[in-house]
Design an enzyme around this catalytic site. Sequence first.
Site, PDB file in Angstrom:
ATOM      1  N   GLU A   1      -3.725   7.434  -3.721  1.00 15.18           N
ATOM      2  CA  GLU A   1      -3.642   6.157  -3.011  1.00 15.18           C
ATOM      3  C   GLU A   1      -3.460   5.022  -4.008  1.00 15.18           C
ATOM      4  OE1 GLU A   1      -6.157   4.655   0.685  1.00 15.18           O
ATOM      5  OE2 GLU A   1      -7.179   4.280  -1.204  1.00 15.18           O
TER       6      GLU A   1
ATOM      7  N   TYR B   1       0.866  -1.187   0.000  1.00 11.74           N
ATOM      8  CA  TYR B   1       0.000   0.000   0.000  1.00 11.74           C
ATOM      9  C   TYR B   1       0.896   1.229   0.000  1.00 11.74           C
ATOM     10  CZ  TYR B   1      -3.171   3.594   1.839  1.00 11.74           C
ATOM     11  OH  TYR B   1      -3.900   4.743   2.008  1.00 11.74           O
TER      12      TYR B   1
END
Length: 389
Positions: free
Chosen positions: A197, A109
């Site tokens: 993101e 991530y």
Amino acid sequence: MNVHEYQAKELMASFGVPVPKGGLADTPEQAVEIAKQLGSDVCVVKAQIHAGGRGKGGGVKVCKSLDEVKAAAEAILGMHLVTHQTGPEGKLVHKVWIEEGTDIARELYAAVVLDRGAERMAVMASPSGGMDIEQVAEQTPELIFSTRLEPGQPIWDFQCRQLLFGCGLDAGQVRQGTAMIQALVKMAMAKDATLVEINPLAVTGEGKLIALDGKINFDDSALRRNPDIAALKDPTETDELELTATGLGLNYIRLDGNVGTMVNGAGLAMATMDVVNQAGAKPANFLDVGGGANEEMITKGFEIILDDPNVEAILINIFGGILRCDVLAAGVVGAAQKIDLQVPLVVRLEGTNVEEGKRILGESSIQFEVAGSMSEAAAKVAAVLGGAA
Ligand code: GDP
Ligand code: MN
């Protein structure tokens, strides 16, 4: 403003971030055509909606043949995709993104976010990508690494290394990841993003880093200086009532409560949200009709509030300055004459021509309650809804 995954990937690629090759389709035939051109043994068909959690909701399908691509596109296009971010009614899928499959060894991530509390940009990374990062933050916060940027400074190599070695990458991957993070930060700064993101940021079987998903939010107030970003707006993703309101020059934001509000001035509107909440009720919208609203705008604003089926009561809180109370009253009466007003109305008027405004409302056939102060208005609206006053 949010953009679709495919738009995020195109923008990231233009800053040098590795992303899979792909194409956009709005029919199953187009999807097959794109898959053919990609020539990859495995393709992924992905629903393009402004919401995360598509994978779990059935909006991401890995396909091993052209027939599977066709079937996946047929299933996804036109579906109301329900994810934890869409609400129970889901979101209608208009387009799918077809991309070459990736041999995923690990899912990480990475994100660049505006940390409002710290008044700085921050960069985050985690070895636990692919799933809900909120869950990782709650259950294993030690698996999220973050670093903040000094204003006016780039992100330095040592900061990237801290994040990426934290994710368990080897030296070669850390080099790739550093270039990637630096590109993302550069993009976020150049385009006034408040969130970038990548989840998952995949490590392939060959040890290459590649962005498999992309979510970007841009600062609406900065769109004026980023016309290329403003052009990415998808009107089908914008609330219809918000679109109508914007066209009328009204500052309207839909919320999830049941008290429709009409206020003049953004500060007063925010204060009104607060007192409604304090009284135990929830606003259905933010509506700042502004200083220069005329009777027609008030009428239209009132209609927009009533077009929201969640509205069970209305609170009008106006401090008459440039917008005079009599103009407001005439607008409300105009709207109420057109629509059969079925919900209770609480009015708090103060300022220029307040007596005239109250007279206009009083002489009309509208049923309403008058409140002397903001907190009284909020208490009355909570009381008519049966909430705790
Ligand atoms: P989200 O659920 O809306 O966040 O959508 P994602 O784009 O993150 O997709 C969900 C999951 O599908 C990812 O975590 C991956 O495991 C998988 N996935 C997404 N893209 C690809 C891809 O290109 N190849 C493969 N093999 N899996 C993918
Ligand atoms: Mn994702």
